[in-house]
Design an enzyme around this catalytic site. Structure first.
Site, PDB file in Angstrom:
ATOM      1  N   TYR A 182       1.478  -0.946   0.221  1.00 14.27           N
ATOM      2  CA  TYR A 182      -0.115   0.241   0.283  1.00 14.27           C
ATOM      3  C   TYR A 182       0.633   1.181  -0.089  1.00 14.27           C
ATOM      4  O   TYR A 182       2.165   0.985   0.749  1.00 14.27           O
ATOM      5  CB  TYR A 182      -0.978  -0.402   1.016  1.00 14.27           C
ATOM      6  CG  TYR A 182      -1.590   1.475   1.193  1.00 14.27           C
ATOM      7  CD1 TYR A 182      -2.714   1.586   1.070  1.00 14.27           C
ATOM      8  CD2 TYR A 182      -0.507   2.129   2.038  1.00 14.27           C
ATOM      9  CE1 TYR A 182      -3.844   2.476   1.458  1.00 14.27           C
ATOM     10  CE2 TYR A 182      -1.462   3.269   2.244  1.00 14.27           C
ATOM     11  CZ  TYR A 182      -3.360   3.349   1.339  1.00 14.27           C
ATOM     12  OH  TYR A 182      -3.783   4.939   1.865  1.00 14.27           O
ATOM     13  N   GLU A 235      -3.441   7.792  -4.389  1.00 12.04           N
ATOM     14  CA  GLU A 235      -3.165   6.197  -3.532  1.00 12.04           C
ATOM     15  C   GLU A 235      -3.233   5.413  -4.050  1.00 12.04           C
ATOM     16  O   GLU A 235      -4.201   5.158  -5.404  1.00 12.04           O
ATOM     17  CB  GLU A 235      -4.591   5.976  -2.244  1.00 12.04           C
ATOM     18  CG  GLU A 235      -4.577   4.244  -2.140  1.00 12.04           C
ATOM     19  CD  GLU A 235      -5.698   4.917  -1.119  1.00 12.04           C
ATOM     20  OE1 GLU A 235      -5.894   4.732  -0.009  1.00 12.04           O
ATOM     21  OE2 GLU A 235      -6.873   4.365  -1.762  1.00 12.04           O
TER      22      GLU A 235
END
Length: 405
Positions: free
Chosen positions: A126, A214
């Site tokens: 992530y 993101e």
């Protein structure tokens, strides 16, 4: 301004950020043709179909008219693609972020399958970049736990969340990019590829004036390639004047129609769930007005800032937008006459009231500042069912009566 996954990936390519290949389509026939280009022509039968909406949790979501189907599905034949595309396109996808109302899917992305080797050889991470307001610096937040809700990781295993802060106006330093690769447990070619990926991604974040960027999952393949499998990108609206081509990427169908209409009149509008519509000039006064509505026993139905140059046209537009909400039982107009003259706002209220007609809910107008007394006189002599107030306490009492009555 939020972008779709396929749009964000196209922008990342401008900065040499590797991404999962894909083709966005809006009908079934194009979906089948895209599958042939993405999978068949590359010697594989697997591909991924992804619903394109402005919300996360698509893979765990469900289609309203096909509850057994999610918004992200693996396919292995043209027949699979046709079936899945028919189930998703034009259907409504419900995820944890959309709420039960869901969002209609107008496009799907046919993407290459990245999971072509054993699970022991591939890894998901992530990584996101955004502004840390507490430190007034950009922060790169990353974790070894990719493909999961980062909120869950932060809550259950906060030690697995890493951060690197970057001073605005300065590039990401080489040692910081290497530190990120080390903390993700990479070495060799994967380490080198991650360093380049993070550096290019940060350049994209700055160059595109992103509010948030993101990547989840950030994927390391079995052959040590590093690329973005998914991407969420939000652009800073205030910087779109520098990116006229990006402004054209806005998908208004993903936004609240009333908020879109308000934007066309340069009104700052956010719909809420209450019963008192409010129209105010200035964000601070608008928030104070919303607090006052709650203290009076009501609930704000919206945030509506008409700005410092309110006139008859903006007041009328504000009225129209507020009246579209069936939950509104009263409207409170709270204007402080600094730059704008209160008598001009009063004239605008009267004109809008006459134009709209058939208004059967109480309207309270509180005007304070330049020409406030003249404004009150205009309203009281208009013959319309509009109640005027000068003090905030007066307006609060009138709102209370309207809500209870």
């Amino acid at each position: 301004m939020n972008l779709h996954e396929y749009q964000a990936k196209e922008l990342l390519k401008r900065y040499n950020v590797p991404t999962q290949d894909g083709i966005a389509v809006s009908n079934v026939d194009d979906a089948v043709n895209a599958y042939k280009q993405i999978a068949v022509d590359k010697g594989t039968k697997f591909a991924v179909v992804k619903a394109q909406i402005h919300a996360g949790g698509r893979g765990k979501g469900r289609m309203k008219e096909a509850p057994d189907q999610s918004g992200v599905q693996v396919v292995k034949s043209a027949e699979d693609v046709e079936r899945v595309a028919r189930n998703i396109l034009g259907n409504t996808l419900v995820t944890i972020q959309t709420g039960e109302a869901g969002k209609k899917v107008n496009k799907i992305l046919i993407a290459q399958d990245m999971y072509y080797d054993g699970p022991s050889e591939r890894k998901e991470f992530y990584l996101s970049i955004l502004l840390d307001r507490a430190t007034k610096r950009n922060v790169i937040m990353y974790s070894t736990e990719g493909g999961m809700d980062i909120e869950t990781v932060a809550h259950d295993t906060p030690e697995k969340i890493f951060r690197e802060w970057v001073q605005p106006g300065f590039p990401l330093q080489g040692f910081q990019a290497r530190n990120i690769a080390f903390n993700l447990g990479l070495s060799g070619a994967a380490h080198k590829n991650m360093v380049k990926f993070v550096s290019d991604l940060y350049n994209a974040y700055v160059g595109l004036d992103c509010a948030m960027l993101e990547i989840n999952p950030l994927f390391k393949s079995a052959d040590d390639k590093v690329l973005a499998v998914d991407c969420k990108m939000s652009l800073d609206d205030n910087a779109l004047m520098r990116h006229t081509d990006l402004a054209d990427m806005r998908d208004k169908s993903e936004e609240d129609p009333t908020e879109v209409e308000a934007g066309e009149y340069n009104l700052n509008y956010v719909k809420l769930d209450g019963n008192v519509g409010c129209m105010v000039n200035g964000a601070g006064l608008a928030m104070a007005t919303m607090d006052m509505i709650k203290l009076a026993g009501g609930e704000p139905a919206n945030f509506l800032d008409v700005g410092g140059t309110a006139n008859a046209q903006t007041v009328e537009a504000g009225f129209r937008i507020i009246m579209k909400d069936p939950n509104v039982k009263a409207i409170l107009i709270n204007i402080f006459g600094g730059i704008v003259r209160c008598d001009r706002v009063a004239a605008g209220v009267i004109e809008a009231y006459k134009k709209l007609g058939n208004i059967h809910i109480p309207i309270i107008v509180r005007l304070q500042g330049t020409n406030a007394e003249a404004a009150k006189e205009l309203i009281e002599n208009s013959g319309l069912e509009v109640q005027s107030a000068i003090l905030l306490s007066e307006a609060a009492e009138l709102v209370q009566k309207a809500v209870r009555g």
